[in-house]
Design an enzyme around this catalytic site. Structure first.
Site, PDB file in Angstrom:
ATOM      1  N   SER A 142      38.092  -7.713 -18.098  1.00 35.03           N
ATOM      2  CA  SER A 142      37.058  -6.904 -18.133  1.00 35.03           C
ATOM      3  C   SER A 142      35.500  -7.478 -18.743  1.00 35.03           C
ATOM      4  O   SER A 142      35.898  -8.281 -19.665  1.00 35.03           O
ATOM      5  CB  SER A 142      37.333  -5.577 -18.712  1.00 35.03           C
ATOM      6  OG  SER A 142      36.149  -4.559 -19.059  1.00 35.03           O
ATOM      7  N   TYR A 166      41.032  -1.539 -27.020  1.00 33.24           N
ATOM      8  CA  TYR A 166      40.762  -2.097 -25.446  1.00 33.24           C
ATOM      9  C   TYR A 166      40.028  -3.297 -25.281  1.00 33.24           C
ATOM     10  O   TYR A 166      40.426  -4.337 -24.829  1.00 33.24           O
ATOM     11  CB  TYR A 166      40.223  -0.928 -24.502  1.00 33.24           C
ATOM     12  CG  TYR A 166      40.029  -1.320 -23.131  1.00 33.24           C
ATOM     13  CD1 TYR A 166      41.406  -1.627 -22.375  1.00 33.24           C
ATOM     14  CD2 TYR A 166      38.884  -1.850 -22.495  1.00 33.24           C
ATOM     15  CE1 TYR A 166      41.102  -1.944 -21.204  1.00 33.24           C
ATOM     16  CE2 TYR A 166      38.903  -2.030 -21.085  1.00 33.24           C
ATOM     17  CZ  TYR A 166      39.963  -2.192 -20.403  1.00 33.24           C
ATOM     18  OH  TYR A 166      39.693  -2.731 -19.067  1.00 33.24           O
TER      19      TYR A 166
END
Length: 243
Positions: A142, A166
């Protein structure tokens, strides 16, 4: 032995993973749909087959050693090798994730799937990848895993919400990707990290602005790199992402 190109996509029963499987299948490849939920896996395989894809289900929980070992045996028995591995399965760990209040359980959950799961699956599949004439590994990362981008602005509008589980898990995944590329630099295995962009999936409550099909494009590109393609890179649709 199956003469088609063989791919395995983890977390492929929905969202970006499903679209990666669909895109690779549209190339005429045989695609393993890795997923832990039996019904969702079966539904995804049926939908792909209805679209003409040579899809097969692979029961796979990336956090479980026995499940991953069984998945490797299934692929070996079916095809004798693996050409492309897309490590797509991922979780947030649960939100919110302000670093001062995040639970260690949330951090562990994110790391267990997003990092240890990738290590577990990749290492189990490496013997099969080594049998391929043009093996590729794509790790779905990401943009929030980029330390350069995170450190360039403290404004959440630029770098996404606070996520002490995350985002760091994706940063560590990037680091792991580089380590694999270094170890395998003298082989024909190309290993790269991909950022799909802000895709509308259940991971973000469908707040994303891109479609899963758009998010899958970069993974499909990296899965189909030529032999002289890059390795140890971090890419999005627009090009290279700074680490």
């Amino acid at each position: 032995m199956n003469e088609r190109t063989i791919a395995l996509v983890t977390g492929a029963n929905k969202g970006i993973g499903y679209e990666i499987a669909a895109g690779l299948g549209a190339l005429g490849w045989s695609v393993g749909v890795g997923a832990r939920d039996e019904q969702r896996r079966a539904d995804a395989v049926a939908k792909l087959r209805a679209a003409g894809v040579d899809a097969f289900g692979v029961p796979l929980n990336v956090t479980d050693d026995a499940s991953v070992a069984a998945a490797a045996r299934l692929v070996a028995d079916r095809a004798g090798r693996l050409d492309v591995l897309v490590n797509n399965a991922g979780v947030t760990g649960g939100m919110p994730q302000q670093p001062s209040t995040v639970s260690l359980a949330a951090v562990r959950t994110a790391l267990e799937t997003n990092v240890l799961g990738v290590l577990r699956v990749t290492n189990a599949m490496l013997p099969l990848l080594r049998r391929s004439p043009a093996p590729r590994i794509v790790n779905m990362s990401s943009g929030v895993g980029s330390l350069t981008r995170q450190s360039s602005s403290l404004d959440e509008r630029d770098t996404g919400p606070l996520s002490a589980a995350y985002s760091p898990s994706k940063t560590m995944l990037n680091a792991v990707t580089i380590q694999y590329a270094k170890e395998l630099r003298d082989t024909n295995i190309l290993v790269n990290a991909a950022c799909p962009g802000f895709v509308a999936t259940d991971l973000n409550g469908f707040r994303g602005v891109r479609t899963p099909e758009q998010g899958a494009a970069v993974a499909i590109r990296l899965a189909t790199l030529p032999d002289d393609g890059p390795t140890g890179g971090y890419f999005e649709d627009a090009g290279v992402i700074p680490w």
